[in-house]
Enzyme design. Structure first.
Site, PDB file in Angstrom:
ATOM      1  N   VAL A   5       0.831  -1.213   0.000  1.00 17.18           N
ATOM      2  CA  VAL A   5       0.000   0.000   0.000  1.00 17.18           C
ATOM      3  C   VAL A   5       0.860   1.254   0.000  1.00 17.18           C
ATOM      4  CG1 VAL A   5      -2.156  -0.902   0.942  1.00 17.18           C
ATOM      5  CG2 VAL A   5      -0.287  -0.360   2.497  1.00 17.18           C
ATOM      6  N   ASN A  24      -8.263  -1.299   3.566  1.00 15.26           N
ATOM      7  CA  ASN A  24      -8.485  -2.381   4.519  1.00 15.26           C
ATOM      8  C   ASN A  24      -7.184  -3.030   4.991  1.00 15.26           C
ATOM      9  OD1 ASN A  24     -10.148  -4.725   5.682  1.00 15.26           O
ATOM     10  ND2 ASN A  24      -8.812  -5.760   4.215  1.00 15.26           N
ATOM     11  N   TYR A  39      -0.737   0.462  17.098  1.00 17.13           N
ATOM     12  CA  TYR A  39      -1.930   0.189  16.295  1.00 17.13           C
ATOM     13  C   TYR A  39      -3.074   1.157  16.658  1.00 17.13           C
ATOM     14  CZ  TYR A  39      -5.778  -2.741  14.466  1.00 17.13           C
ATOM     15  OH  TYR A  39      -6.868  -3.207  13.805  1.00 17.13           O
ATOM     16  N   LYS A  71      -4.703   3.722  14.105  1.00 17.25           N
ATOM     17  CA  LYS A  71      -6.113   3.536  13.751  1.00 17.25           C
ATOM     18  C   LYS A  71      -6.931   4.801  14.015  1.00 17.25           C
ATOM     19  CE  LYS A  71      -6.619  -0.417  11.795  1.00 17.25           C
ATOM     20  NZ  LYS A  71      -6.812  -0.357  10.345  1.00 17.25           N
ATOM     21  N   ALA A  98     -14.408  -8.548  13.396  1.00 18.46           N
ATOM     22  CA  ALA A  98     -14.647  -9.711  12.547  1.00 18.46           C
ATOM     23  C   ALA A  98     -13.510 -10.705  12.699  1.00 18.46           C
ATOM     24  CB  ALA A  98     -14.756  -9.265  11.082  1.00 18.46           C
ATOM     25  N   HIS A 123     -27.016  26.344  60.261  1.00 15.17           N
ATOM     26  CA  HIS A 123     -28.138  26.901  59.516  1.00 15.17           C
ATOM     27  C   HIS A 123     -28.989  27.693  60.512  1.00 15.17           C
ATOM     28  CE1 HIS A 123     -30.893  25.910  55.894  1.00 15.17           C
ATOM     29  NE2 HIS A 123     -30.962  27.170  56.231  1.00 15.17           N
ATOM     30  N   PRO A 169     -20.494  17.082  56.354  1.00 22.30           N
ATOM     31  CA  PRO A 169     -20.086  15.982  57.241  1.00 22.30           C
ATOM     32  C   PRO A 169     -20.513  16.173  58.692  1.00 22.30           C
ATOM     33  CG  PRO A 169     -18.191  17.289  56.499  1.00 22.30           C
ATOM     34  CD  PRO A 169     -19.371  17.773  55.725  1.00 22.30           C
ATOM     35  N   LEU A 170     -20.865  17.410  59.033  1.00 20.30           N
ATOM     36  CA  LEU A 170     -21.368  17.708  60.379  1.00 20.30           C
ATOM     37  C   LEU A 170     -22.509  16.773  60.765  1.00 20.30           C
ATOM     38  CD1 LEU A 170     -21.149  19.930  62.594  1.00 20.30           C
ATOM     39  CD2 LEU A 170     -22.797  21.266  61.280  1.00 20.30           C
ATOM     40  N   HIS A 171     -23.210  16.259  59.786  1.00 17.42           N
ATOM     41  CA  HIS A 171     -24.417  15.472  60.059  1.00 17.42           C
ATOM     42  C   HIS A 171     -24.183  13.960  60.005  1.00 17.42           C
ATOM     43  CE1 HIS A 171     -26.393  19.289  59.717  1.00 17.42           C
ATOM     44  NE2 HIS A 171     -25.930  19.452  58.490  1.00 17.42           N
TER      45      HIS A 171
HETATM   46  C1  HDC Z   1     -22.117  26.274  52.357  1.00 18.44           C
HETATM   47  C2  HDC Z   1     -23.544  26.081  51.895  1.00 18.44           C
HETATM   48  C3  HDC Z   1     -24.569  26.452  52.949  1.00 18.44           C
HETATM   49  C4  HDC Z   1     -25.103  25.296  53.717  1.00 18.44           C
HETATM   50  C5  HDC Z   1     -26.251  25.693  54.625  1.00 18.44           C
HETATM   51  C6  HDC Z   1     -26.746  24.674  55.558  1.00 18.44           C
HETATM   52  C7  HDC Z   1     -25.737  23.667  56.001  1.00 18.44           C
HETATM   53  C8  HDC Z   1     -26.327  22.664  56.986  1.00 18.44           C
HETATM   54  O1  HDC Z   1     -25.724  21.422  56.736  1.00 18.44           O
HETATM   55  C9  HDC Z   1     -26.078  23.122  58.407  1.00 18.44           C
HETATM   56  C10 HDC Z   1     -27.111  22.684  59.358  1.00 18.44           C
HETATM   57  O2  HDC Z   1     -28.107  22.117  59.026  1.00 18.44           O
HETATM   58  S1  HDC Z   1     -26.828  23.032  61.010  1.00 18.44           S
HETATM   59  C11 HDC Z   1     -28.234  22.395  61.839  1.00 18.44           C
HETATM   60  C12 HDC Z   1     -29.390  23.329  61.945  1.00 18.44           C
HETATM   61  N1  HDC Z   1     -29.120  24.533  62.686  1.00 18.44           N
HETATM   62  C13 HDC Z   1     -28.978  24.543  64.006  1.00 18.44           C
HETATM   63  O3  HDC Z   1     -29.032  23.512  64.641  1.00 18.44           O
HETATM   64  C14 HDC Z   1     -28.759  25.880  64.637  1.00 18.44           C
HETATM   65  C15 HDC Z   1     -29.490  25.942  65.912  1.00 18.44           C
HETATM   66  N2  HDC Z   1     -29.327  27.261  66.503  1.00 18.44           N
HETATM   67  C16 HDC Z   1     -28.394  27.551  67.394  1.00 18.44           C
HETATM   68  O4  HDC Z   1     -27.628  26.685  67.817  1.00 18.44           O
HETATM   69  C17 HDC Z   1     -28.365  28.960  67.892  1.00 18.44           C
HETATM   70  O5  HDC Z   1     -29.564  29.616  67.528  1.00 18.44           O
HETATM   71  C18 HDC Z   1     -27.188  29.784  67.348  1.00 18.44           C
HETATM   72  C19 HDC Z   1     -25.865  29.142  67.744  1.00 18.44           C
HETATM   73  C20 HDC Z   1     -27.281  29.903  65.831  1.00 18.44           C
HETATM   74  C21 HDC Z   1     -27.253  31.171  67.941  1.00 18.44           C
HETATM   75  O6  HDC Z   1     -27.398  31.020  69.309  1.00 18.44           O
HETATM   76  P1  HDC Z   1     -26.726  32.039  70.316  1.00 18.44           P
HETATM   77  O7  HDC Z   1     -25.267  32.111  70.030  1.00 18.44           O
HETATM   78  O8  HDC Z   1     -27.114  31.647  71.672  1.00 18.44           O
HETATM   79  O9  HDC Z   1     -27.345  33.404  69.861  1.00 18.44           O
HETATM   80  P2  HDC Z   1     -28.290  34.372  70.680  1.00 18.44           P
HETATM   81  O10 HDC Z   1     -27.523  34.933  71.842  1.00 18.44           O
HETATM   82  O11 HDC Z   1     -29.581  33.721  70.948  1.00 18.44           O
HETATM   83  O12 HDC Z   1     -28.514  35.511  69.618  1.00 18.44           O
HETATM   84  C22 HDC Z   1     -27.452  36.318  69.145  1.00 18.44           C
HETATM   85  C23 HDC Z   1     -27.934  37.087  67.937  1.00 18.44           C
HETATM   86  O13 HDC Z   1     -28.075  36.198  66.820  1.00 18.44           O
HETATM   87  C24 HDC Z   1     -29.421  36.117  66.380  1.00 18.44           C
HETATM   88  N3  HDC Z   1     -29.739  34.709  66.183  1.00 18.44           N
HETATM   89  C25 HDC Z   1     -29.890  33.785  67.138  1.00 18.44           C
HETATM   90  N4  HDC Z   1     -30.175  32.594  66.568  1.00 18.44           N
HETATM   91  C26 HDC Z   1     -30.216  32.791  65.251  1.00 18.44           C
HETATM   92  C27 HDC Z   1     -30.497  31.959  64.169  1.00 18.44           C
HETATM   93  N5  HDC Z   1     -30.808  30.673  64.338  1.00 18.44           N
HETATM   94  N6  HDC Z   1     -30.479  32.482  62.928  1.00 18.44           N
HETATM   95  C28 HDC Z   1     -30.215  33.798  62.732  1.00 18.44           C
HETATM   96  N7  HDC Z   1     -29.939  34.641  63.744  1.00 18.44           N
HETATM   97  C29 HDC Z   1     -29.936  34.137  65.002  1.00 18.44           C
HETATM   98  C30 HDC Z   1     -30.265  36.680  67.508  1.00 18.44           C
HETATM   99  O14 HDC Z   1     -31.441  37.275  67.023  1.00 18.44           O
HETATM  100  C31 HDC Z   1     -29.326  37.667  68.121  1.00 18.44           C
HETATM  101  O15 HDC Z   1     -29.384  38.857  67.352  1.00 18.44           O
HETATM  102  P3  HDC Z   1     -29.550  40.258  68.098  1.00 18.44           P
HETATM  103  O16 HDC Z   1     -28.354  40.352  69.001  1.00 18.44           O
HETATM  104  O17 HDC Z   1     -29.562  41.256  67.011  1.00 18.44           O
HETATM  105  O18 HDC Z   1     -30.830  40.166  68.857  1.00 18.44           O
END
Ligand code: HDC
Length: 749
Positions: A77, A100, A165, A169, A197, A401, A512-514
């Protein structure tokens, strides 16, 4: 049997390597259908050694014996022009070239010599080139040509021991596709086949019975079809063998476009690797030309991001946060494709039971997601938000959260493809932590908004950066939703499973928190905690059932604050109060007697709102009650709710403190009166006309001597009392005190 009307009369075909196997089969077939055939074969071995005229001669004889026209050619060829010359001398033209011929020099790459590499390229690539190069001007001049090149699965997919090869090819695929483009205007078509084949080259590597079904005759018809003058297929790749014929094409993922004005680092590639390699996100395409291939790249020419000088800087060197700059940022959208399976998985993750067929069985007429499912499509969209860039400091393990708001614009289909786009809503400095709210808009396949979420995250230990403390008022999304001082209108308890977080995370929150005890420990928790959005879904499910009759169109929005963490396995108690179009609610961990969701409400709309408006409001003035009955439905309800709200464990705990006896004189419609009581002595309930052990402890109503159990029949019992069908002659007596719930209601009886 199809009529054999694909003829090649007057056409001249060159088949290289036609002394045996596939080439012989092609040559015989073309000869049988009227073509004049140049049977080329060097007569060498499969590894390229030796030369003899015999193989080609035998095939020529076979064609002639069958009444066809054929001549032999014994050139390599690499002398392609001589093969073409043979055709021109014998038949005066060339219409079809079947490249071929091929040999193998299999050896692992480590042991491969340059000679082995070169020889394979010479025979396969240079050989095909030489024959085509000589035929090409003839094709162009006559404005007709058909070419088949022969590639291999080894070339397309790779094969151990065949580096030379495989490479050669796949080169033939590129050659084919370019010749297809260049020849098109002159009616020259070029296709490439990857045959499987039985041949001299495969007989050493395949078992005999397999070789039997891999007859070359099962490949040749595709070659004939592609080479027919009426066939328009051009530039295509086919896999063929054992009766199977399939076309191959390229597929490219939707990929990711990085900003062209920023330095691209391998870490950026690493971050986006899942997206770059995702064929299943609905964005994959099948480019067929270099311009289609370039489209993705060209589109990215305009992907100019904000660089350090142009991009609004959110966090300054001294840690101050410019919230307006953060709000002006735009982030990539995320596509979420889901099926009924995902809906079921979500519903199970928030505690749906196998008996909740509308939540777990796709064939149920009312099948659908609990509306809180709306958080799921938007969740992964938040991955596009660079928290590290917009917050003064960020440790994901310190993130909790904090709050969630979900507004549903359209009920969710049970399957679909949704696109979510995140944006920054607000960043607050709460001292103890930084609170960041990310909004996510989600649209359906028509581009119509289907829901809006606001995820509020509380990042512990990231506060005190000198930011503002209070956010803007965003209506339902920021409403405080204080619970009324009266007893709840409805209470529902549900024990979560120890495995709840392990199940819920499959819906997309892989934090992983959960799940991972070590990660939970980094976050300061004894055990992995439950996802906030799982408790949110469970409470939402309670309200959906209690107020919406499981009708998604009735559920307008939901807002919650996660007040305390929850451990999987705890019992969650949702207490609900209807206030106008809202159901205000809170969720308590029964075991810890702690409110875990506060400041929460669902806004109703549609049928649920009408039904709620028609129903007697819990806070309304007491209805006129029949003599002897409870003074109002509400009073009855509150007692009922108080008792039924207690879990068995809780009741045991309560009654240990109270040792109370409820006693009733109840007269049925026939005027027969019986004394009934509930004995809460010593932690056991007993019901009946006299003390008895081991009976349900919440039965308090009777009609015609039939017990109505409050735990499952509250509404029924209430109806009976209110209708006067059952008259309470005496009064409910509290022998001693009966715990907080019942004590608080005593005055209302
Ligand atoms: C990266 C991508 C994103 C992914 C998103 C989601 C990821 C998920 O996997 C994560 C989760 O699901 S975590 C599980 C669910 N959440 C929780 O369990 C949180 C429970 N809450 C706590 O522990 C407290 O409220 C706590 C610790 C939050 C606060 O408590 P304290 O420190 O005691 O606060 P406190 O003194 O009561 O208040 C201080 C000021 O903060 C405000 N505040 C309180 N709780 C709040 C809350 N839950 N959310 C928003 N703001 C809050 C209060 O109003 C207060 O404000 P100010 O001084 O102006 O009055």
């Amino acid at each position: 049997m199809a009529a054999e009307n694909l003829r090649f009369d007057g056409r001249v075909v060159i088949v290289t390597g036609a002394g045996g196997g596939l080439g012989r089969s092609h040559a015989l077939a073309f000869g049988a259908r009227g073509a004049s055939v140049v049977v080329n074969d060097l007569g060498g071995s499969t590894t390229g050694e030796g030369a003899s005229s015999r193989a080609a001669d035998v095939v020529v004889e076979e064609i002639r014996a069958a009444g066809g026209k054929a001549v032999a050619n014994y050139d390599s060829v690499l002398d392609g022009e001589k093969i073409v010359e043979t055709a021109m001398k014998a038949f005066g033209r060339v219409d079809i070239v079947i490249n071929n011929a091929g040999i193998l020099k299999d050896v692992s790459f480590a042991r491969m010599t340059d000679a082995q590499w070169d020889l394979i390229f010479q025979v396969h690539v240079d050989g095909a080139y030489k024959v085509l190069k000589a035929a090409w001007p003839i094709f162009r001049k006559q404005k007709y040509g058909r070419i088949i090149n022969t590639t291999s699965a080894a070339g397309i997919y790779g094969n151990f021991g065949q580096a030379n090869y495989s490479a050669a090819k796949l080169a033939l695929v590129g050659l084919t596709q370019t010749l297809a483009l260049e020849g098109k205007k002159d009616n020259i078509h070029c296709n490439v086949i990857a045959p499987m084949a039985a041949s001299r080259m495969t007989e050493t590597i395949l078992p005999p019975d397999m070789l039997q079904s891999l007859k070359p005759e099962m490949v040749t018809p595709l070659v004939e079809y592609l080479c027919h003058e009426d066939t328009t297929e051009n530039g295509s790749i086919f896999e063929v063998g054992a009766g199977f014929v399939g076309k191959l094409r390229w597929e490219r993922t939707g990929g990711h476009g990085f900003a062209i004005d920023k330095t691209l680092l391998p870490e950026h590639i690493q971050d986006k690797w899942a997206k770059i390699t995702d064929f299943e996100d609905g964005r994959a395409t099948h480019p067929t030309t270099t311009s289609e291939s370039m489209e993705g790249i060209m589109a990215n020419f305009e992907n100019v991001s904000v660089d350090d000088s142009a991009r609004p800087k959110v966090v300054s060197a001294d840690g101050k946060v410019d919230v307006e700059a953060a709000k002006s940022l735009s982030f990539d959208s995320d596509v979420f494709e889901y099926s009924e399976r995902d809906v079921i998985l979500y519903n199970l993750g928030i505690g749906a039971k196998r008996t909740d067929l509308h939540l777990v069985y796709e064939n149920n007429d009312a099948f659908g997601a609990v509306p809180t499912f709306g958080v799921i499509p938007s969740f992964t969209a938040m991955n596009a938000v660079p928290f590290g860039e917009i917050l003064p400091s960020f440790n994901p393990m310190m993130l909790l959260h904090g709050e969630q708001y979900l507004e549903i614009i359209k009920p969710f289909p049970t399957q679909g493809k949704l696109t979510s786009t995140p944006y920054v809503v607000d960043i607050l400095d709460k001292g103890k932590g930084c609170v960041v709210t990310i909004g996510v808009k989600t649209a359906d396949e028509n581009g119509d908004d289907i829901c809006v979420n606001e995820f509020t995250m509380f990042i512990r230990g990231s506060g005190n950066f000198g930011g503002k403390k209070e956010g803007t008022d965003r209506g339902a999304a920021t409403a405080v939703n204080q619970v009324p001082s009266r007893k709840p209108d409805h209470v529902v308890q549900e024990k979560t499973s120890e495995d709840q977080a392990a199940l819920y995370r499959l819906s997309g929150d892989w934090n992983p928190l959960h799940i991972d005890p070590d990660m939970a420990a980094v976050g300061g928790f004894d055990v992995p905690i439950l996802h906030g959005l799982c408790s949110f879904g469970i409470a939402g499910k309670h309200i959906f059932k209690t107020y919406c009759n499981n009708d998604a169109a009735s559920f307008k929005n939901i807002k919650v604050r996660f007040a305390k963490t929850v451990n999987p396995g705890e019992t969650l108690e949702t207490s609900m109060w209807r206030e106008g179009n809202k159901v205000i609610f809170q969720v308590r961990s029964v075991e810890r007697d702690a409110i875990i969701i506060s400041n929460a409400a669902v806004e109703l709309q549609g049928e649920a709102l009408k039904a709620a408006a028609a129903a007697p409001a819990a806070a309304a003035a007491p209805a006129a009650a029949p003599a002897g009955a409870f003074k109002s439905a509400a009073a009855f309800d509150q007692i009922a709710a108080g008792i039924t709200a207690m879990s068995s464990a809780d009741r045991q705990a309560q009654v240990k403190k109270i040792k109370g006896i409820f006693q009733f004189d109840i007269t049925n419609e026939a005027g027969q009166s019986t004394q009934y009581f509930i004995d809460l002595k010593n932690g056991e309930g007993a019901v009946g006309a006299g003390p008895a052990k081991n009976k349900p402890d919440v039965v308090i109503a009777v009609k015609d001597a039939t017990f109505v159990e409050l735990a499952s029949g509250t509404a029924n019992a209430q109806k009976l009392f209110m209708s006067g069908a059952i008259k309470v002659k005496g009064q409910v007596m509290l022998a001693t005190k009966l715990g907080d719930v019942l004590k608080a209601n005593k005055s209302k009886l």
